[in-house]
Design a protein around this motif. Sequence first.
Motif, PDB file in Angstrom:
ATOM      1  N   LEU A  42       0.710  -0.967   0.017  1.00  0.00           N
ATOM      2  CA  LEU A  42       0.148   0.245   0.463  1.00  0.00           C
ATOM      3  C   LEU A  42       0.733   1.558   0.541  1.00  0.00           C
ATOM      4  O   LEU A  42       0.250   2.640  -0.973  1.00  0.00           O
ATOM      5  CB  LEU A  42      -1.100  -0.445   1.121  1.00  0.00           C
ATOM      6  N   TYR A  43       1.752   1.371   1.107  1.00  0.00           N
ATOM      7  CA  TYR A  43       2.969   2.567   0.682  1.00  0.00           C
ATOM      8  C   TYR A  43       3.464   3.012  -0.829  1.00  0.00           C
ATOM      9  O   TYR A  43       3.060   3.955  -0.983  1.00  0.00           O
ATOM     10  CB  TYR A  43       4.078   1.995   1.243  1.00  0.00           C
ATOM     11  N   GLY A  44       3.714   1.500  -1.508  1.00  0.00           N
ATOM     12  CA  GLY A  44       4.112   1.883  -3.065  1.00  0.00           C
ATOM     13  C   GLY A  44       2.494   2.328  -3.621  1.00  0.00           C
ATOM     14  O   GLY A  44       3.123   3.644  -4.961  1.00  0.00           O
ATOM     15  N   ASP A  45       1.049   1.943  -3.879  1.00  0.00           N
ATOM     16  CA  ASP A  45       0.736   2.373  -4.089  1.00  0.00           C
ATOM     17  C   ASP A  45      -0.465   3.970  -3.630  1.00  0.00           C
ATOM     18  O   ASP A  45      -0.628   4.328  -5.146  1.00  0.00           O
ATOM     19  CB  ASP A  45      -0.318   1.732  -4.093  1.00  0.00           C
ATOM     20  N   TYR A  46       0.478   4.191  -2.822  1.00  0.00           N
ATOM     21  CA  TYR A  46       0.007   5.125  -2.303  1.00  0.00           C
ATOM     22  C   TYR A  46       0.314   6.785  -1.573  1.00  0.00           C
ATOM     23  O   TYR A  46       0.527   7.449  -1.733  1.00  0.00           O
ATOM     24  CB  TYR A  46      -0.934   5.145  -1.222  1.00  0.00           C
ATOM     25  N   CYS A  47       1.979   6.006  -1.142  1.00  0.00           N
ATOM     26  CA  CYS A  47       2.793   7.216  -0.791  1.00  0.00           C
ATOM     27  C   CYS A  47       3.734   7.279  -1.209  1.00  0.00           C
ATOM     28  O   CYS A  47       4.103   8.346  -1.514  1.00  0.00           O
ATOM     29  CB  CYS A  47       3.219   6.577   0.921  1.00  0.00           C
ATOM     30  N   ALA A  48       4.513   5.887  -1.924  1.00  0.00           N
ATOM     31  CA  ALA A  48       5.488   5.902  -2.638  1.00  0.00           C
ATOM     32  C   ALA A  48       5.695   7.656  -3.486  1.00  0.00           C
ATOM     33  O   ALA A  48       7.281   8.145  -4.210  1.00  0.00           O
ATOM     34  CB  ALA A  48       6.463   4.956  -3.486  1.00  0.00           C
ATOM     35  N   SER A  49       5.442   7.838  -4.540  1.00  0.00           N
ATOM     36  CA  SER A  49       5.084   8.598  -5.645  1.00  0.00           C
ATOM     37  C   SER A  49       5.740  10.194  -5.396  1.00  0.00           C
ATOM     38  O   SER A  49       5.949  10.855  -5.687  1.00  0.00           O
ATOM     39  CB  SER A  49       4.269   9.176  -6.042  1.00  0.00           C
ATOM     40  N   CYS A  50       4.877   9.989  -3.666  1.00  0.00           N
ATOM     41  CA  CYS A  50       5.375  11.619  -2.836  1.00  0.00           C
ATOM     42  C   CYS A  50       6.541  11.108  -1.589  1.00  0.00           C
ATOM     43  O   CYS A  50       7.263  12.313  -1.753  1.00  0.00           O
ATOM     44  CB  CYS A  50       4.286  12.254  -2.630  1.00  0.00           C
ATOM     45  N   HIS A  51       6.314  10.165  -1.329  1.00  0.00           N
ATOM     46  CA  HIS A  51       7.492   9.832   0.233  1.00  0.00           C
ATOM     47  C   HIS A  51       8.805   9.282  -0.321  1.00  0.00           C
ATOM     48  O   HIS A  51       9.427   9.056   0.129  1.00  0.00           O
ATOM     49  CB  HIS A  51       6.704   9.292   1.265  1.00  0.00           C
ATOM     50  N   GLY A  52       8.491   9.277  -1.437  1.00  0.00           N
ATOM     51  CA  GLY A  52       9.965   8.228  -2.350  1.00  0.00           C
ATOM     52  C   GLY A  52       9.783   6.371  -1.754  1.00  0.00           C
ATOM     53  O   GLY A  52       9.262   6.357  -0.793  1.00  0.00           O
ATOM     54  N   ALA A  53       9.948   6.291  -2.934  1.00  0.00           N
ATOM     55  CA  ALA A  53      10.199   4.606  -3.365  1.00  0.00           C
ATOM     56  C   ALA A  53      10.917   3.951  -2.129  1.00  0.00           C
ATOM     57  O   ALA A  53      10.741   2.971  -1.684  1.00  0.00           O
ATOM     58  CB  ALA A  53      10.664   3.612  -4.486  1.00  0.00           C
ATOM     59  N   ASN A  54      12.332   4.784  -1.264  1.00  0.00           N
ATOM     60  CA  ASN A  54      12.961   4.245  -0.440  1.00  0.00           C
ATOM     61  C   ASN A  54      12.395   5.075   1.222  1.00  0.00           C
ATOM     62  O   ASN A  54      13.661   5.442   1.683  1.00  0.00           O
ATOM     63  CB  ASN A  54      13.896   4.233  -0.730  1.00  0.00           C
ATOM     64  N   LEU A  55      11.547   5.624   0.813  1.00  0.00           N
ATOM     65  CA  LEU A  55      11.485   6.650   2.222  1.00  0.00           C
ATOM     66  C   LEU A  55      11.657   7.877   2.418  1.00  0.00           C
ATOM     67  O   LEU A  55      11.789   8.434   3.452  1.00  0.00           O
ATOM     68  CB  LEU A  55      10.466   6.243   3.307  1.00  0.00           C
ATOM     69  N   GLU A  56      12.747   8.222   1.148  1.00  0.00           N
ATOM     70  CA  GLU A  56      13.549   9.122   1.389  1.00  0.00           C
ATOM     71  C   GLU A  56      13.095  10.505   1.159  1.00  0.00           C
ATOM     72  O   GLU A  56      13.450  11.791   1.766  1.00  0.00           O
ATOM     73  CB  GLU A  56      14.354   9.448  -0.323  1.00  0.00           C
ATOM     74  N   GLY A  57      11.347  10.968   0.756  1.00  0.00           N
ATOM     75  CA  GLY A  57      10.905  11.796   0.429  1.00  0.00           C
ATOM     76  C   GLY A  57      11.508  12.793  -0.647  1.00  0.00           C
ATOM     77  O   GLY A  57      11.657  12.475  -1.512  1.00  0.00           O
TER      78      GLY A  57
END
Length: 127
Positions: A16-31
């Motif tokens: 879900l993170y990959g689907d909904y969050c990674a586009s803004c917060h980064g695939a590696n959670l880097e922001g």
Amino acid sequence: MPAIAAPVDLARGEALYGDYCASCHGANLEGQPDWRSPGPDGRLPAPPHDATGHTWHHDDATLFAYTKLGGAAALAAQGVEGFDSGMPGFEGTLTDAEIRDVLKYIKSTWPDRERAAQAARTQAAGG
């Protein structure tokens, strides 16, 4: 009788993170780059969710509300009016359990020090 915590699905949280969050917060959670400085639109870029960001500085209830309601609404509920946040709310898109899975996934990536500090903040806040 105390409430029983719902089971958490880390694999679902990661997906879900990959689907909904990674586009803004980064695939590696880097922001996003320069996340501490407002962009041309006046909004702060998406912060990292890894240990270099400030996500771990917040208790579970705050993180949950921010994710469910979105930045502006969550802050307004805390009395902070007029904050122009780029963080959308996921209420109606993700269930409460899915939001908890995403947050648990994010927390699972932090080093022990950050996890312990965040857990202490959650406990201090009554969570």
